[in-house]
Scaffold this motif. Structure first.
Motif, PDB file in Angstrom:
ATOM      1  N   LYS A   1      42.542  32.492  45.937  1.00 34.76           N
ATOM      2  CA  LYS A   1      41.804  31.069  45.979  1.00 34.76           C
ATOM      3  C   LYS A   1      42.136  29.607  45.548  1.00 34.76           C
ATOM      4  N   GLU A   2      42.335  29.696  44.123  1.00 38.20           N
ATOM      5  CA  GLU A   2      42.614  28.539  42.931  1.00 38.20           C
ATOM      6  C   GLU A   2      44.373  29.185  43.641  1.00 38.20           C
TER       7      GLU A   2
ATOM      8  N   ASP B   1      38.785  34.789  41.754  1.00 36.14           N
ATOM      9  CA  ASP B   1      38.884  33.269  42.156  1.00 36.14           C
ATOM     10  C   ASP B   1      41.042  33.157  42.076  1.00 36.14           C
TER      11      ASP B   1
ATOM     12  N   ASN C   1      34.832  38.525  35.701  1.00 32.56           N
ATOM     13  CA  ASN C   1      35.217  37.981  36.507  1.00 32.56           C
ATOM     14  C   ASN C   1      36.522  38.912  36.928  1.00 32.56           C
TER      15      ASN C   1
END
Length: 228
Positions: free
Chosen positions: A70-71, A67, A173
Motif C-alpha cells: 500500500k505504501e 502495509d 505487523n
C-alpha cells in the motif's frame, strides 16, 4: 514465487498445498539464480496488461510490513522510472540472542521500482542493492518502517546493527508464524542488557545514513517523498 529445481521433494507437497489455498500463489522452478532474472521478466511479461509495472526486492529470510505494498503504491504517479527507498525498518536477531530493534539503511534490499511496462527492467536489473546509490531517480522515504531484516547464523552478513527500544508488538505487523513468534517472545533479550550497544549502533547508523543522503542532495540525485 521462485524455487530452485533442486528443491527437495518433501517440500513439493507443501508447495502444492499452498497453491490450492492461495489463488495468487504461483510457483516457478528455475535452475539457480543465474536463470532468475530473465525468467522473472518472462513471467511478468506474460501477466502484464497495464502500462506500468512495480517490482520489489525481498530476500527469502527477511520480512515486509503488512502495509508495504500500500505504501509503495501511494508513491505511484505514473513515473516511467522511479525507485522507492524506505530507509527505515527493523532488524530481528534470532540467534544466538533474540533482539528486536530499529534499523536504517539507504539503498537497502527492500527497494521497489516503478517503471513503464515497455522494455521494463525490474528492480533486479541491479544485482547489488548498494549500487542504487548511482541511480538518479530514487524517492527516499523516511520514518515509515516497512521492512525487517532477520539476523541468524547462516547470514552472509550477520552483524546486529539495531538500536533503540521498540515495542515488541510492532513485530505483529510482519505476520510471522504464530509458533515462531511465541518462541521468539519467550527468548527475547531485555533492552537494558544491550543498551550501550544500541547507543553505539545508533550513532554509527545516523552518521552513515545522513552522510549518504546529504551526498545525494549535493549531487542532485535525490528526491524525498517525505521529510528527512
Amino acid at each position: 514465487m521462485f524455487f530452485n529445481i533442486t528443491t527437495p521433494e518433501k517440500y513439493h507437497s507443501i508447495i502444492r498445498q499452498l497453491q490450492q489455498q492461495c489463488a495468487n500463489f504461483t510457483p516457478v522452478f528455475i535452475d539457480g539464480m543465474d536463470a532468475f532474472y530473465e525468467q522473472s521478466k518472462r513471467e511478468i511479461r506474460q501477466r502484464l496488461n497495464k502500462p506500468f509495472v512495480i517490482t520489489s526486492r525481498l530476500d527469502n529470510d527477511d520480512s515486509l510490513h503488512q502495509d508495504y505494498i500500500k505504501e509503495v503504491q501511494s508513491h505511484f504517479k505514473q513515473q516511467r522510472f522511479m525507485a522507492i527507498d524506505f530507509v527505515d525498518g527493523y532488524t530481528l536477531q534470532i540467534e544466538p540472542h533474540v533482539r528486536f530493534a530499529k534499523r536504517a539503511h539507504t539503498h537497502n534490499p527492500f527497494l521497489s521500482l516503478i517503471e513503464s511496462s515497455i522494455d521494463f527492467k525490474t528492480v533486479w536489473f541491479i544485482n547489488r542493492h548498494g549500487q542504487w546509490s548511482k541511480i538518479k531517480h530514487v524517492t527516499t522515504v523516511r520514518h515509515k518502517p516497512m521492512w525487517m531484516s532477520v539476523i541468524h547464523r547462516e547470514n552472509k552478513v550477520n552483524e546486529f546493527l539495531g538500536f533503540g527500544r521498540v515495542d515488541w508488538h510492532e513485530i505483529d505487523n510482519f505476520n510471522l508464524a504464530h509458533s515462531a513468534q511465541c518462541k521468539l517472545t519467550s527468548q527475547k533479550k531485555g533492552f537494558e542488557t544491550w543498551k550501550w550497544r544500541s547507543i553505539k549502533n545508533e550513532l554509527k547508523t545516523h552518521w552513515k545514513v545522513n552522510t549518504r543522503l546529504l551526498k545525494r542532495m549535493l549531487t542532485g540525485s535525490y528526491y524525498s517523498g517525505s521529510k528527512i
